[in-house]
Design a protein around this motif. Structure first.
Motif, PDB file in Angstrom:
ATOM      1  N   ALA A   1      94.621  36.882  42.662  1.00 38.55           N
ATOM      2  CA  ALA A   1      93.562  35.573  42.222  1.00 38.55           C
ATOM      3  C   ALA A   1      92.543  35.841  41.749  1.00 38.55           C
ATOM      4  O   ALA A   1      92.023  35.514  40.849  1.00 38.55           O
ATOM      5  N   ASN A   2      91.892  36.845  41.902  1.00 35.28           N
ATOM      6  CA  ASN A   2      90.740  37.781  40.412  1.00 35.28           C
ATOM      7  C   ASN A   2      91.227  38.228  39.369  1.00 35.28           C
ATOM      8  O   ASN A   2      90.792  38.816  39.291  1.00 35.28           O
ATOM      9  N   ASP A   3      92.322  38.317  39.018  1.00 33.87           N
ATOM     10  CA  ASP A   3      92.809  38.056  37.762  1.00 33.87           C
ATOM     11  C   ASP A   3      93.593  39.683  37.477  1.00 33.87           C
ATOM     12  O   ASP A   3      92.992  40.545  37.143  1.00 33.87           O
ATOM     13  N   TYR A   4      93.798  39.938  38.764  1.00 36.45           N
ATOM     14  CA  TYR A   4      94.489  41.345  38.640  1.00 36.45           C
ATOM     15  C   TYR A   4      93.016  42.487  38.732  1.00 36.45           C
ATOM     16  O   TYR A   4      93.091  43.648  38.397  1.00 36.45           O
ATOM     17  N   ASP A   5      91.958  41.823  38.456  1.00 37.37           N
ATOM     18  CA  ASP A   5      90.766  43.084  38.495  1.00 37.37           C
ATOM     19  C   ASP A   5      91.005  44.253  39.367  1.00 37.37           C
ATOM     20  O   ASP A   5      91.138  43.527  41.131  1.00 37.37           O
ATOM     21  N   LEU A   6      90.289  45.170  39.555  1.00 37.92           N
ATOM     22  CA  LEU A   6      90.286  46.626  40.216  1.00 37.92           C
ATOM     23  C   LEU A   6      88.954  46.769  40.238  1.00 37.92           C
ATOM     24  O   LEU A   6      88.785  48.230  41.631  1.00 37.92           O
ATOM     25  N   SER A   7      88.518  46.002  40.465  1.00 38.36           N
ATOM     26  CA  SER A   7      86.689  46.494  40.523  1.00 38.36           C
ATOM     27  C   SER A   7      85.987  46.541  41.318  1.00 38.36           C
ATOM     28  O   SER A   7      86.073  45.642  42.598  1.00 38.36           O
ATOM     29  N   ILE A   8      85.728  47.673  42.574  1.00 41.92           N
ATOM     30  CA  ILE A   8      85.326  47.718  44.077  1.00 41.92           C
ATOM     31  C   ILE A   8      84.397  46.366  44.177  1.00 41.92           C
ATOM     32  O   ILE A   8      84.137  45.895  45.407  1.00 41.92           O
ATOM     33  N   ASN A   9      83.076  46.352  43.014  1.00 38.25           N
ATOM     34  CA  ASN A   9      82.265  45.265  43.323  1.00 38.25           C
ATOM     35  C   ASN A   9      83.109  43.874  43.190  1.00 38.25           C
ATOM     36  O   ASN A   9      82.222  43.151  44.012  1.00 38.25           O
ATOM     37  N   ARG A  10      84.445  43.985  42.801  1.00 37.85           N
ATOM     38  CA  ARG A  10      84.235  42.233  42.844  1.00 37.85           C
ATOM     39  C   ARG A  10      85.155  42.079  43.989  1.00 37.85           C
ATOM     40  O   ARG A  10      85.002  40.805  44.860  1.00 37.85           O
ATOM     41  N   TYR A  11      84.896  42.641  45.235  1.00 31.96           N
ATOM     42  CA  TYR A  11      85.739  42.653  46.485  1.00 31.96           C
ATOM     43  C   TYR A  11      84.557  43.272  47.566  1.00 31.96           C
ATOM     44  O   TYR A  11      85.268  42.804  48.946  1.00 31.96           O
ATOM     45  N   LYS A  12      83.827  44.117  47.153  1.00 34.13           N
ATOM     46  CA  LYS A  12      83.141  44.588  48.640  1.00 34.13           C
ATOM     47  C   LYS A  12      81.370  43.769  48.871  1.00 34.13           C
ATOM     48  O   LYS A  12      80.896  43.533  47.795  1.00 34.13           O
ATOM     49  N   GLU A  13      81.487  43.709  50.121  1.00 25.99           N
ATOM     50  CA  GLU A  13      80.511  42.503  50.556  1.00 25.99           C
ATOM     51  C   GLU A  13      79.080  43.680  50.479  1.00 25.99           C
ATOM     52  O   GLU A  13      79.033  43.755  51.518  1.00 25.99           O
ATOM     53  N   VAL A  14      78.150  42.254  50.044  1.00 23.07           N
ATOM     54  CA  VAL A  14      76.930  43.582  50.500  1.00 23.07           C
ATOM     55  C   VAL A  14      75.858  42.709  51.106  1.00 23.07           C
ATOM     56  O   VAL A  14      76.366  40.970  52.122  1.00 23.07           O
ATOM     57  N   VAL A  15      76.048  43.518  52.878  1.00 22.56           N
ATOM     58  CA  VAL A  15      74.469  42.339  53.544  1.00 22.56           C
ATOM     59  C   VAL A  15      73.310  43.260  53.324  1.00 22.56           C
ATOM     60  O   VAL A  15      72.685  43.719  53.397  1.00 22.56           O
ATOM     61  N   TYR A  16      72.952  41.223  52.894  1.00 22.92           N
ATOM     62  CA  TYR A  16      71.503  41.895  52.667  1.00 22.92           C
ATOM     63  C   TYR A  16      70.845  40.924  54.085  1.00 22.92           C
ATOM     64  O   TYR A  16      70.945  40.359  54.818  1.00 22.92           O
ATOM     65  N   GLU A  17      69.794  41.730  53.876  1.00 22.66           N
ATOM     66  CA  GLU A  17      68.856  41.999  55.356  1.00 22.66           C
ATOM     67  C   GLU A  17      67.555  40.559  54.856  1.00 22.66           C
ATOM     68  O   GLU A  17      67.866  41.146  54.280  1.00 22.66           O
ATOM     69  N   LYS A  18      67.255  40.048  56.523  1.00 23.15           N
ATOM     70  CA  LYS A  18      66.260  38.524  56.142  1.00 23.15           C
ATOM     71  C   LYS A  18      65.091  39.445  56.222  1.00 23.15           C
ATOM     72  O   LYS A  18      64.827  40.049  56.813  1.00 23.15           O
ATOM     73  N   VAL A  19      63.851  38.995  55.001  1.00 22.96           N
ATOM     74  CA  VAL A  19      62.575  39.690  55.091  1.00 22.96           C
ATOM     75  C   VAL A  19      61.930  39.305  55.610  1.00 22.96           C
ATOM     76  O   VAL A  19      61.699  36.913  55.194  1.00 22.96           O
TER      77      VAL A  19
END
Length: 489
Positions: free
Chosen positions: A439-457
């Motif tokens: 679905a992501n055009d065979y993109d294999l870069s980890i940043n495409r799939y990694k989820e980052v949790v942002y802490e609310k300041v």
């Protein structure tokens, strides 16, 4: 493991050569390699003489038996006057080892024909011979130590070659070998072998894991057929052949081949491929093998080499290779076609994203390790991603050892992928389903799939911040008044 004292002795030899005017590290390594080879010939001759004395069985000799032939032996010329030694080594020993090619016993002597003796003066030669002899006599106790000494010398190659080739750090090579776990029956190849680091790491791994249980046939296979390396730089071929010889691989198949050209027709031959192919090169479109163009029609070497690995592996064969990040997300037709080939037609097992400092001081390029198995019939249902943040060394030009190191964790997790199933995409490693990748055009870069949790300041209300600023202003005014008073006095 080599000690600080041995490193100091090698550094001294190196400094003596530099002081003599040879400043290119590759030339230094090459000249030292020749002298180590010359010494190893004398060692072999001594072994034959001892065997002959013990058994009375005549042995074929390496050196001519007359006075002139015997004067070419390391044990004879090492104590001579520097000028006489220089004359013998440059005018007799060197032409002699180049002519050994006719009835060559090793891959190294095959590549001696265009070798040049470049040590400038008798004094420099004497210092090198004395330094090497001292190392061998007192410090190098066995083959492992010889290999470690040579590895330390190679670590001084701190510049990339003309075609973008550079030495892969040993701990990264060892990690990749442990990802594919070669066995004593495998045929292992590096089609862009450079100094043969991957083949050496494979040899070390096999000896460490299987030495006690290997059969005579497996040892014969180990000494010769097991290891194959190709390169287009004859200097590298000489160095890699010597490197393997110092690690007990006496008959490696180290050959001058432009791997991605029509000259290389090898297909479905190897069980394991380990490589760090050149990234920066493009090749002449006319010379590229048509099989590779069918997979991805491009002149970019980093794409062509991955297509080549697929062709050279037999079905079920495994590969761990290093690619620049662009291969993972590049948007050209060729980039997408290669990733589609890996994901749809073979079993792409892992993408290990490495930090950009891993190849310093050669280059700051961001890279990843691809691990895949050739199937020809698919098999990728999900791909394991790992975000390597540290490799045990600082990520600057100095690359000094540090405590943080993800490599043990990578190996432990890769060899227990069952335990990775419930990992979330906010973790350092996780699985991604094939359907997501497609679905992501065979993109294999980890940043495409990694989820980052942002802490609310949480910020204070504006009124509180303004009060704080007023208070600070009053304090500053008070201090300024005090300072003026001091100046006035």
């Amino acid at each position: 493991m080599i000690t600080g004292e041995i490193k100091n002795k090698i550094d001294k030899i190196w400094t003596d050569i530099w002081a003599g005017g040879i400043t290119n590290p590759l030339t230094v390594i090459e000249q030292l390699t020749y002298l180590m080879f010359i010494r190893s010939l004398d060692e072999k001759e001594l072994e034959k003489e001892q065997f002959e004395a013990l058994t009375g069985e005549k042995q074929p000799k390496i050196f001519p038996q007359d006075e002139e032939g015997q004067s070419m032996r390391w044990s004879r010329f090492k104590t001579m006057d520097p000028r006489k030694m220089y004359d013998i080594v440059s005018n007799k020993v060197f032409p002699f080892i180049k002519s050994l090619n006719g009835n060559s016993e090793s891959a190294f002597s095959r590549y001696m024909q265009d070798a040049m003796f470049l040590i400038p003066t008798p004094q420099v030669l004497q210092k090198i011979v004395t330094g090497l002899d001292e190392l061998y006599e007192y410090d190098i106790k066995d083959r492992d130590m010889q290999g470690d000494v040579y590895e330390y010398m190679l670590s001084k190659l701190s510049t990339a070659g003309q075609n973008g080739q550079f030495r892969t750090p040993k701990h990264i090579r060892d990690m990749m070998v442990r990802l594919v776990e070669p066995s004593p029956d495998d045929k292992i190849c590096d089609p862009a072998c450079g100094t043969a680091g991957f083949l050496v790491s494979s040899a070390e791994y096999i000896r460490e894991k299987y030495e006690a249980v290997m059969t005579n046939e497996q040892w014969e296979h180990f000494a010769g057929d097991m290891f194959t390396g190709f390169d287009t730089d004859r200097t590298m071929l000489r160095i890699s052949a010597m490197n393997l010889m110092l690690h007990s691989v006496t008959q490696p198949h180290i050959t001058y081949v432009d791997s991605v050209s029509k000259q290389n027709m090898i297909s479905s031959k190897y069980d394991v491929i380990l490589a760090n192919p050149p990234f920066t090169g493009t090749v002449d479109a006319e010379s590229i093998n048509d099989d590779l163009k069918a997979v991805c029609n491009t002149k970019k070497t980093e794409l062509l080499f991955v297509a080549l690995f697929l062709r050279m592996l037999r079905k079920g064969g495994r590969c761990a290779c290093i690619v620049p990040d662009g291969v993972l997300f590049g948007s050209t037709k060729a980039h997408k076609a290669l990733r589609k080939e890996l994901v749809d037609n073979h079993h792409l097992r892992a993408v290990i994203s490495m930090p950009s400092g891993v190849f310093k001081p050669y280059a700051g390029v961001s890279t990843a390790v691809l691990v895949f198995t050739k199937t020809g019939s698919g098999g990728t249902d999900k791909v394991w991603f790992y975000d390597m943040k540290a490799d045990g060394y600082s990520l600057d030009d100095k690359r000094t050892p540090i405590q943080e190191n993800d490599i043990p964790d990578i190996l432990a997790r890769f060899h227990n992928l069952e335990g990775e199933k419930d990992r979330k995409r906010t973790d350092q490693s996780f699985f991604v389903d094939k359907s997501d990748i497609v679905a992501n055009d065979y993109d294999l870069s980890i940043n495409r799939y990694k989820e980052v949790v942002y802490e609310k300041v949480q910020y204070d209300p504006p009124v509180v911040i303004m009060d704080r600023l007023d208070k600070l202003s009053l304090e500053i005014a008070e201090k300024m008044k005090e300072l003026r008073g001091l100046i006035g006095e």
